[in-house]
Scaffold this motif. Structure first.
Motif, PDB file in Angstrom:
ATOM      1  N   UNK A  71      -5.100   5.193   2.654  1.00 22.54           N
ATOM      2  CA  UNK A  71      -4.355   4.238   1.841  1.00 22.54           C
ATOM      3  C   UNK A  71      -4.862   4.266   0.414  1.00 22.54           C
ATOM      4  N   UNK A  72      -4.053   3.734  -0.492  1.00 23.93           N
ATOM      5  CA  UNK A  72      -4.505   3.659  -1.884  1.00 23.93           C
ATOM      6  C   UNK A  72      -5.189   2.338  -2.180  1.00 23.93           C
ATOM      7  N   UNK A  73      -5.684   1.668  -1.152  1.00 20.50           N
ATOM      8  CA  UNK A  73      -6.489   0.456  -1.316  1.00 20.50           C
ATOM      9  C   UNK A  73      -7.895   0.749  -0.789  1.00 20.50           C
ATOM     10  N   UNK A  74      -8.936   0.283  -1.473  1.00 21.49           N
ATOM     11  CA  UNK A  74     -10.302   0.628  -1.054  1.00 21.49           C
ATOM     12  C   UNK A  74     -10.763  -0.088   0.204  1.00 21.49           C
ATOM     13  N   UNK A  75     -10.070  -1.146   0.603  1.00 20.96           N
ATOM     14  CA  UNK A  75     -10.398  -1.851   1.844  1.00 20.96           C
ATOM     15  C   UNK A  75      -9.114  -2.086   2.623  1.00 20.96           C
TER      16      UNK A  75
ATOM     17  N   UNK B  16      -7.948   6.288   0.102  1.00 17.41           N
ATOM     18  CA  UNK B  16      -9.220   5.963   0.748  1.00 17.41           C
ATOM     19  C   UNK B  16      -9.112   6.081   2.263  1.00 17.41           C
ATOM     20  N   UNK B  17     -10.158   6.644   2.878  1.00 20.54           N
ATOM     21  CA  UNK B  17     -10.203   6.749   4.329  1.00 20.54           C
ATOM     22  C   UNK B  17     -10.353   5.408   5.011  1.00 20.54           C
ATOM     23  N   UNK B  18     -10.728   4.365   4.269  1.00 20.65           N
ATOM     24  CA  UNK B  18     -10.827   2.967   4.712  1.00 20.65           C
ATOM     25  C   UNK B  18     -11.970   2.732   5.702  1.00 20.65           C
ATOM     26  N   UNK B  19     -12.030   3.554   6.741  1.00 16.62           N
ATOM     27  CA  UNK B  19     -13.015   3.348   7.805  1.00 16.62           C
ATOM     28  C   UNK B  19     -14.287   4.147   7.544  1.00 16.62           C
ATOM     29  N   UNK B  20     -15.325   3.821   8.302  1.00 17.86           N
ATOM     30  CA  UNK B  20     -16.554   4.606   8.314  1.00 17.86           C
ATOM     31  C   UNK B  20     -16.445   5.687   9.385  1.00 17.86           C
ATOM     32  N   UNK B  21     -16.909   6.897   9.043  1.00 15.04           N
ATOM     33  CA  UNK B  21     -16.907   8.012   9.981  1.00 15.04           C
ATOM     34  C   UNK B  21     -18.320   8.576  10.099  1.00 15.04           C
ATOM     35  N   UNK B  22     -18.540   9.365  11.155  1.00 18.42           N
ATOM     36  CA  UNK B  22     -19.836   9.987  11.396  1.00 18.42           C
ATOM     37  C   UNK B  22     -19.718  11.493  11.188  1.00 18.42           C
TER      38      UNK B  22
ATOM     39  N   UNK C 123       0.810  -1.217   0.000  1.00 19.90           N
ATOM     40  CA  UNK C 123       0.000   0.000   0.000  1.00 19.90           C
ATOM     41  C   UNK C 123       0.841   1.265   0.000  1.00 19.90           C
ATOM     42  N   UNK C 124       0.279   2.312  -0.592  1.00 21.19           N
ATOM     43  CA  UNK C 124       0.821   3.662  -0.494  1.00 21.19           C
ATOM     44  C   UNK C 124      -0.092   4.448   0.439  1.00 21.19           C
ATOM     45  N   UNK C 125       0.482   5.324   1.239  1.00 16.67           N
ATOM     46  CA  UNK C 125      -0.309   6.093   2.185  1.00 16.67           C
ATOM     47  C   UNK C 125      -0.285   7.580   1.881  1.00 16.67           C
ATOM     48  N   UNK C 126      -1.374   8.251   2.216  1.00 13.02           N
ATOM     49  CA  UNK C 126      -1.403   9.710   2.239  1.00 13.02           C
ATOM     50  C   UNK C 126      -1.989  10.135   3.579  1.00 13.02           C
TER      51      UNK C 126
END
Length: 332
Positions: A123-127, A189-195, A103-106
């Motif tokens: 990350x640059x991965x959707x999951x 991608x933020x990967x996680x769910x946020x509110x 993975x690549x990170x931002x």
């Protein structure tokens, strides 16, 4: 010591000792997770334990009016918000090749004024590659090099994959998608769910991603075989010298039944998409001595109007980042 293919199994980030309210305590601790990473990659004193190889950038973010329907955060005020960014490769090897299928990170730190900050670690991965912290630690243990060969035991890796189905979607994506040609040519991608909460305290579940205006491009098989170990940093520096590089922040709006606490499961592609702002980076530079180097990009540093879900991996990452941060500070 490490095979170039080793990072292809790697998860995104070193994953808190304290579980959020209503959640079971994690089976492993953040200190154990960081120690497991060190067992694979060793220690580069004074540096991050994971995503060690990185590049800094600076710029600004401007939110769009459409965001106000979902969040009251000052991030979306419409005024330019200063940003410090860090791009990175997963893993604890500071000399990891930029062609590695990892993975690549931002990571972004938004300076909202009055001392308020907003962090995003993407990350640059959707999951993600773990539904629970234990999966991450088990992967690190499986990847630990055999002293006799300097490489992981293939049987241990095989057993890990057979016993951890929550890792497979992430590994499949990395196997089937070559790395980007440049940090500027990748979505994150933020990967996680946020509110998100608006001015009336109405809460909306969201996932976010940053989509490059330069377009997505991946390395060809020929480039994977021929490119040098280091090119990503220089390409980003050269790109910013040509002019600003931009990403649009796009929200996916959750619906009832969408996974809220499992980052290994993607949401359906037909979810409503809303562009809520644009990130503009105007300069990039090596991380040594630059603004991003000392920052601990804790994913739970959030502004009013943005909050965490009960995702156990998201909460675990926060304290693992803190554990890694404490270790590298003690070595300086």
């Amino acid at each position: 010591m490490h095979s170039n293919r080793l990072p292809s199994l790697l998860l995104a980030s070193a994953l808190p000792l304290v579980a959020p309210l209503g959640m079971a305590a994690p089976e492993v601790t953040a200190e154990q997770a960081v120690a497991a990473i060190e067992g694979v990659f060793g220690v580069t004193p004074g540096e991050r334990r994971n995503h060690t190889k990185g590049t800094c950038a600076t710029g600004e973010f401007v939110g769009r009016p459409a965001a106000a329907a979902y969040s009251r955060s000052a991030l979306f005020s419409g005024a330019p918000v200063p940003v410090v960014a860090r791009f990175s490769l997963a893993g604890g090897n500071p000399k990891a090749p930029d062609t590695a299928k990892s993975p690549r990170g931002m990571a972004l730190e938004f300076k909202l004024g009055d001392g308020q900050l907003q962090h995003m670690t993407m990350l640059n991965t959707p999951v993600f590659g773990a539904a629970q912290p234990q999966t991450f630690v088990d992967l690190m243990l499986a990847m630990k090099p055999d002293p006799a060969t300097g490489k992981p035991d293939p049987e241990k890796l095989k057993a890990f994959k057979a016993s951890h189905p929550d890792h497979l979607a992430h590994a499949k994506f990395l196997e089937e998608n070559n790395p980007p040609t440049s940090y500027a040519n990748s979505s994150y991608f933020g990967i996680h769910t946020f509110k998100f909460s608006d001015s009336n305290n109405r809460t909306t579940l969201v996932r976010w991603r940053f989509v490059p205006q330069d377009g997505e491009r991946r390395l060809s098989a020929e480039e994977l075989a021929s490119l040098p170990a280091d090119f990503l940093e220089q390409r980003l520096i050269e790109r910013t010298r040509q002019g600003p590089v931009r990403w649009d922040m796009v929200l996916s709006i959750g619906e009832p039944g969408d996974p809220e606490d499992n980052p290994t499961l993607a949401w359906p592609e037909n979810r409503q998409q809303v562009t809520v702002g644009t990130l503009t980076l105007s300069a990039a530079m090596p991380q040594k001595g630059a603004a991003c180097e000392p920052i601990n990009f804790d994913p739970l540093v959030m502004s009013d109007g943005i909050a965490a879900s009960d995702d156990p991996v998201l909460h675990f990452r926060s304290q693992a980042y803190a554990a890694s941060f404490a270790r590298r500070l003690s070595e300086r």
